[in-house]
Design an enzyme around this catalytic site. Structure first.
Site, PDB file in Angstrom:
ATOM      1  N   LEU A   3      -7.850 -12.053  12.298  1.00 31.15           N
ATOM      2  CA  LEU A   3      -8.403 -12.137  10.953  1.00 31.15           C
ATOM      3  C   LEU A   3      -8.377 -13.589  10.501  1.00 31.15           C
ATOM      4  CD1 LEU A   3      -6.527  -9.180   9.227  1.00 31.15           C
ATOM      5  CD2 LEU A   3      -8.985  -9.305   9.676  1.00 31.15           C
ATOM      6  N   GLU A  33      -6.079  -3.560   1.519  1.00 35.24           N
ATOM      7  CA  GLU A  33      -4.922  -2.988   2.198  1.00 35.24           C
ATOM      8  C   GLU A  33      -3.820  -4.033   2.242  1.00 35.24           C
ATOM      9  OE1 GLU A  33      -6.413  -1.953   6.087  1.00 35.24           O
ATOM     10  OE2 GLU A  33      -8.243  -1.231   5.124  1.00 35.24           O
ATOM     11  N   LYS A  71      -1.107  -6.195   4.332  1.00 35.65           N
ATOM     12  CA  LYS A  71      -1.041  -6.684   5.696  1.00 35.65           C
ATOM     13  C   LYS A  71       0.379  -6.459   6.194  1.00 35.65           C
ATOM     14  CE  LYS A  71      -2.651 -10.527   8.517  1.00 35.65           C
ATOM     15  NZ  LYS A  71      -1.494 -10.952   9.292  1.00 35.65           N
ATOM     16  N   ASP A 103       3.533  -6.346   8.519  1.00 38.92           N
ATOM     17  CA  ASP A 103       4.016  -7.370   9.432  1.00 38.92           C
ATOM     18  C   ASP A 103       4.735  -6.735  10.617  1.00 38.92           C
ATOM     19  OD1 ASP A 103       4.247  -9.920  10.253  1.00 38.92           O
ATOM     20  OD2 ASP A 103       5.858 -10.472   8.877  1.00 38.92           O
ATOM     21  N   TYR A 145      -4.850   1.413  10.117  1.00 35.26           N
ATOM     22  CA  TYR A 145      -5.771   0.779   9.173  1.00 35.26           C
ATOM     23  C   TYR A 145      -7.221   0.666   9.628  1.00 35.26           C
ATOM     24  CZ  TYR A 145      -4.094  -3.153  12.037  1.00 35.26           C
ATOM     25  OH  TYR A 145      -3.731  -3.961  13.065  1.00 35.26           O
ATOM     26  N   LYS A 187      -2.892 -14.505   2.486  1.00 39.09           N
ATOM     27  CA  LYS A 187      -1.463 -14.617   2.799  1.00 39.09           C
ATOM     28  C   LYS A 187      -0.635 -14.859   1.540  1.00 39.09           C
ATOM     29  CE  LYS A 187      -1.384 -14.990   7.461  1.00 39.09           C
ATOM     30  NZ  LYS A 187      -0.433 -14.710   8.474  1.00 39.09           N
ATOM     31  N   CYS A 239      44.933 -14.568  15.002  1.00 38.00           N
ATOM     32  CA  CYS A 239      44.014 -14.938  13.928  1.00 38.00           C
ATOM     33  C   CYS A 239      43.803 -13.728  13.003  1.00 38.00           C
ATOM     34  CB  CYS A 239      42.706 -15.404  14.561  1.00 38.00           C
ATOM     35  SG  CYS A 239      41.507 -15.997  13.377  1.00 38.00           S
TER      36      CYS A 239
HETATM   37  P1  AMP Z   1      -3.500 -12.521  12.577  1.00 35.76           P
HETATM   38  O1  AMP Z   1      -2.469 -12.044  13.576  1.00 35.76           O
HETATM   39  O2  AMP Z   1      -2.949 -13.455  11.570  1.00 35.76           O
HETATM   40  O3  AMP Z   1      -4.787 -12.929  13.219  1.00 35.76           O
HETATM   41  O4  AMP Z   1      -3.834 -11.247  11.705  1.00 35.76           O
HETATM   42  C1  AMP Z   1      -4.479 -10.153  12.273  1.00 35.76           C
HETATM   43  C2  AMP Z   1      -3.487  -9.073  12.463  1.00 35.76           C
HETATM   44  O5  AMP Z   1      -3.043  -8.529  11.235  1.00 35.76           O
HETATM   45  C3  AMP Z   1      -4.094  -7.883  13.134  1.00 35.76           C
HETATM   46  O6  AMP Z   1      -4.123  -8.052  14.519  1.00 35.76           O
HETATM   47  C4  AMP Z   1      -3.188  -6.784  12.731  1.00 35.76           C
HETATM   48  O7  AMP Z   1      -2.176  -6.656  13.695  1.00 35.76           O
HETATM   49  C5  AMP Z   1      -2.521  -7.257  11.464  1.00 35.76           C
HETATM   50  N1  AMP Z   1      -2.730  -6.386  10.299  1.00 35.76           N
HETATM   51  C6  AMP Z   1      -1.757  -5.948   9.493  1.00 35.76           C
HETATM   52  N2  AMP Z   1      -2.213  -5.168   8.522  1.00 35.76           N
HETATM   53  C7  AMP Z   1      -3.543  -5.074   8.705  1.00 35.76           C
HETATM   54  C8  AMP Z   1      -4.586  -4.396   8.013  1.00 35.76           C
HETATM   55  N3  AMP Z   1      -4.354  -3.655   6.923  1.00 35.76           N
HETATM   56  N4  AMP Z   1      -5.842  -4.511   8.501  1.00 35.76           N
HETATM   57  C9  AMP Z   1      -6.093  -5.272   9.601  1.00 35.76           C
HETATM   58  N5  AMP Z   1      -5.157  -5.938  10.282  1.00 35.76           N
HETATM   59  C10 AMP Z   1      -3.892  -5.851   9.852  1.00 35.76           C
HETATM   60 ZN    ZN Z   2      41.420 -18.133  14.004  1.00 36.08          ZN
END
Ligand code: AMP
Ligand code: ZN
Length: 668
Positions: A81, A111, A113, A115, A223, A310, A428
């Site tokens: 993305l 949506e 994102k 992690d 998603y 972000k 200790c």
């Molecule tokens: P990046 O790794 O920064 O390129 O971001 C893309 C990654 O965001 C995708 O490969 C997904 O693993 C993750 N991601 C997390 N939430 C979402 C979401 N709601 N839609 C699409 N991608 C998502």
């Molecule tokens: Zn100690």
């Protein structure tokens, strides 16, 4: 046939309850009832291997080992993305889109994102077919066996309007509570905790032992759907459909009618994301209409119709007042900064971990410095840098302690290890207290009537120096202690005495040998049977035990080489603590069937099924669950399944009756 019906209906039921519990968070039966049903299904399936189904809920416990993950081509490429960091960035993005589409009204799906680690799962005819990691976007690793252990991932879809074949994309995440629990367990055994949930989630996907993955509290948030003949035309509708088929699609997802709505979504979640049970690092905004998406297409790396916004990780600056050095149960030293209290991401932060000496040196932190503190991937806030403009010219670099703050012993640091250790194992105080506190915990000796604070009190009053001392405690000695009534003193003494019944494997865990957690303790206990044998094992011998690596073996060796430990163990033995596995003596056991594998099928009259299996194992044989080239005999009762019969004939495996089996073990 009735059994098949029962099996099918149990599978349906368990799928239903898994969905209620793990996807909807609304269980309708107790865990106990669920486990009963699962056990029932497991039993039926092992009695009827002909009805094996790789997508049965019983398959979620894992067990398969993958040495090398197969590389698989993605049918549809997994793109990245583009990122944006401000509302202006988003306005520019919309302007670029409008240029292509020609000023149309645009709705967006917003949506969070999530992690974690991305995954693509293929379903065919409503069944989970394959799960593949993102890899380089063109091809990834086949991690199907691991993904199947994640309970919120449907193995079989609900409803009937799903396409024959499609891929669904999502994120494998580790919720914060589960992450903290995993770390707690690591800390307990003196291991280094994981640094953040994301890496732990992504590392989990590549574990070789799927049973290990099954134990981790992973979750999968979906998603995006991709495939031919999808029965909807927008991203938002797609998500609702996915939900109805049983997928976990977070409810926070919203349809925005314009960019203003998108901004409102961002503003809301920038604050409230800290209330979610998992970590997010931004928002993903997707043009809602598939038709628009098609017109927009892709750049070399990412879709033009989607963008990530972000979140800024929250940072504040504050002053470092002092540094404490904490000594853990294993003697490991952790520097902790005491900060001028400051508000950060909804909580007041007063302390931050500095991890170790290298970290302090790397950041060049000095007392009195104004530092930037961030709450990012980690749960404990961390110091990410120093505001040099505010540094007092007299501030001098921190000299890391050379001696233990608790017992003054000179610290050591092993080659390749980040942390300093206090080697004063026996003198200790925090180490002594920590070891006894560990000894009494629930998973160890589970001593009723005794808690961690009382242990500290007992130590301070000179009553307890080691866990062995617990067994000498008398009620009269306890009464003078703070808040110790007759009754509680009696409970404590009784609790200690009762711990003599705790089985050997838990005692072994309780001893607090570095790197020997619950599972390792079980393995060692089972292998060596008693402490005598374990204490005499050599390094090479230890490494041969299942799952014992060199690090653990070394630590076990060191523990038993230590004279004080030898004395302690002798004392425990004299008190009557269990230092060997008690195996129930079985007069019927022989080794007549060693090396032979049996498969049992049908209904029996001399034995019950379970008796038959137990008899095979008692005589040294193995019970297999399905017929294969490795099967030596099939013991057939009445109504043996036709599929099994055919398989046995095909492979030329002798089929014997239970009487013939009986004769086999009766022979001399
Ligand atoms: P990046 O790794 O920064 O390129 O971001 C893309 C990654 O965001 C995708 O490969 C997904 O693993 C993750 N991601 C997390 N939430 C979402 C979401 N709601 N839609 C699409 N991608 C998502
Ligand atoms: Zn100690």
């Amino acid at each position: 046939m009735d059994v098949l019906k029962t099996i099918q209906s149990l599978r349906e039921e368990l799928n239903f309850h898994n969905h209620q519990y793990y996807v909807l968070d609304a269980p309708t039966i107790s865990d106990f009832e669920f486990d009963l049903k699962l056990k029932q299904l497991q039993d039926l399936e092992s009695q009827h291997p002909e009805y094996f189904d790789e997508n049965s809920p019983t398959q979620r416990v894992g067990g398969a080992i993958t040495k090398n993950f197969q590389t698989v081509q993605h049918e549809y490429r997994m793109y990245s993305l583009d990122n944006s960091y401000s509302k202006d960035d988003l306005k520019d993005w919309e302007a670029r889109i409008q240029k292509v589409l020609g000023n149309v009204d645009l709705a967006y799906t917003c949506e969070l994102k999530y992690d974690g680690a991305s995954i693509s799962i293929t379903y065919e005819n409503g069944k989970l077919k394959r799960a593949v990691t993102r890899g380089d976007g063109f091809q990834g690793d086949d991690v199907t066996t691991n993904i199947k252990t994640i309970k919120s991932v449907p193995l079989k879809l609900k409803g009937d309007d799903f396409p024959e074949k499609f891929d669904i994309r999502g994120e494998i995440i580790l919720p914060l509570s589960g992450f903290e629990k995993m770390n707690q367990e690591l800390i307990e055994i003196g291991e280094t905790p994981y640094s953040n949930p994301r890496n732990t989630a992504s590392g989990s996907l590549k574990l070789q032992d799927s049973a290990e993955v099954a134990k981790r509290p992973l979750d999968c948030l979906l998603y995006f759907l991709i495939g031919n003949n999808l029965p909807f035309n927008t991203q938002f509708d797609g998500l609702s459909h996915a939900r109805s088929w049983g997928f976990k699609v977070p409810q926070q997802t919203k349809l925005a009618q314009n960019l203003e709505d998108v901004f409102a979504f961002i503003d809301y979640w920038d604050v409230h994301r800290h209330d979610l049970p998992y970590e997010t690092d931004g928002v993903v905004i997707k043009v809602n209409s598939f038709q628009h998406q098609d017109e927009l297409g892709y750049t070399a790396k990412s879709p033009r119709w989607a963008i990530a916004y972000k979140f800024k990780s929250e940072q504040v600056s504050t002053r470092i007042n002092s540094i404490d050095y904490q000594v853990g149960r294993t003697g490991s030293i952790t520097p902790v900064a005491n900060l001028e209290p400051v508000q950060l991401a909804g909580t007041i932060v007063k302390r931050a971990s500095l991890h170790n000496a290298d970290q302090i040196e790397k950041l060049d932190i000095r007392l009195g410095d104004v530092v930037y503190v961030e709450k990012g991937g980690e749960i404990i806030p961390k110091i990410i840098g120093v505001d040099l403009f505010q540094r007092n010219s007299e501030a001098s670099p921190i000299h890391y302690i050379t001696h233990c703050p608790e017992c003054m012993t000179e610290l050591i640091r092993h080659e390749g290890e980040a942390n300093h250790y206090c080697p004063n194992y026996y003198g200790c105080p925090p180490q002594i207290i920590g070891r006894v506190q560990h000894y009494i915990t629930r998973k160890a000796m589970d001593i009723e009537g005794l808690g961690g604070e009382t242990v500290a009190l007992l130590y301070q009053n000179g009553l307890v120096h080691s866990y062995a001392d617990l067994y000498d405690l008398k009620v009269e000695q306890l009464l003078p202690l703070d808040r110790m009534a007759q009754k509680s003193a009696e409970n404590l003494v009784n609790g200690v005495q009762k711990s003599k019944e705790v089985p050997f494997d838990r005692v072994l865990y309780a001893l607090g040998i570095r790197y020997v957690g619950e599972t390792v303790a079980k393995k060692l206990a089972k292998h060596y049977k008693n402490i005598e044998a374990l204490s005499k094992a050599s390094l090479t011998d230890l490494i041969l035990v299942d799952e014992i690596g060199e690090k653990i073996a070394q630590s076990v060796l060191e523990f038993f080489e230590n004279n004080d430990n030898k004395l302690l163990i002798n004392r425990l033995k004299n008190y009557g603590v269990q230092l060997e596995l008690i195996e129930i003596f079985n007069p019927n056991a022989t080794d007549k069937l060693v090396g032979k594998t049996f498969v049992v099928s049908g209904v029996f009259s001399i034995f019950s099924r379970d008796e038959l299996k137990k008899s095979i194992e008692d005589n040294g044989g193995k019970v297999g669950s399905s017929i294969s080239a490795k099967t030596d005999y099939v013991i057939a009762g009445d109504n043996m399944g036709p599929a099994k019969l055919e398989k046995a004939n095909q492979l030329n495996i002798p089929i014997i009756t239970e009487q013939e089996y009986q004769n086999m073990i009766d022979e001399n």
